[in-house]
Scaffold this active site. Structure first.
Site: not given
Length: 199
Positions: A2, A41, A48, A50, A64, A102, A149
């Site tokens: 991304f 995704s 991230c 599915t 999960a 992640h 930033t």
């Protein structure tokens, strides 16, 4: 992969938690996401996930246990708005930075101020202080999926500034002290560290 440019803020329609099963989130799907397909995704507040099911005007993902532990998604309920971004394509403009989706840890807002230009200054304290070695002044960090930033840092915190336009587009735009976000540090910093690690 991304870019950290949030495309839209959408409400969670339903959060279903069942014993022994992943948490299922149903999220509102705007018309601009009509190209979303099963197995695609999508970043939800920087995580991230599915796409497991599609309905008219919504989509579902499964979260999960490990993801719930590392992120703030377990605290999300119906009506909470989350930032969405579809995964990049070869033609996508890189408006932010490389974001994997992640999550490294969560962070809490420990200070929130608004200046005379209506810009919002937020100070975050990561739940894992060791990640601060990857956070540098004028560097990038992904906060709940948004490429932001870093203005300055201390040993255990960092500060960012959000202009009014950005405030309206991210899920933490109007955050007050105590608000929890998802953090992903710049993965390039991790690669550099590993390359220079003693062998």
């Amino acid at each position: 992969m991304f870019t950290g440019i949030i495309e839209t803020l959408q409400p969670i329609v339903k959060s279903e938690r069942s014993e022994g099963q992943p948490t299922t989130l149903t999220v509102s799907r705007p018309e601009s996401f009509n190209d979303l397909g099963l197995g695609d995704s999508v970043a939800i507040d920087g995580v991230c996930l599915t796409v497991t099911h599609l309905e008219e005007g919504s989509f579902q993902v499964q979260v999960a246990k490990e993801t719930l532990y590392r992120t703030n998604l377990g605290a999300k309920n119906a009506g909470d708005r989350v930032g969405l971004e579809r995964s990049v394509m070869p033609t996508t403009r890189m408006g932010g930075h490389f974001v994997q989706g992640h999550i490294d840890c969560t962070a809490d807002v420990v200070k929130a101020d608004v200046d005379d230009t209506s810009s919002r200054w937020l100070t975050f304290k990561p739940s894992n202080p060791s990640l601060m070695k990857y956070v540098v002044t004028k560097g990038y960090i992904a906060i709940s999926g948004a490429s932001i930033t870093v203005v300055d840092t201390t040993e255990d915190s960092f500060r960012v500034m959000l202009i009014p336009y950005t405030q309206a587009l991210v899920s933490f735009g109007y955050a007050e002290t105590g608000h929890t976000v998802n953090l992903e540090v710049d993965v390039l910093a991790k690669y550099v560290e590993k390359l220079h690690a003693p062998k």
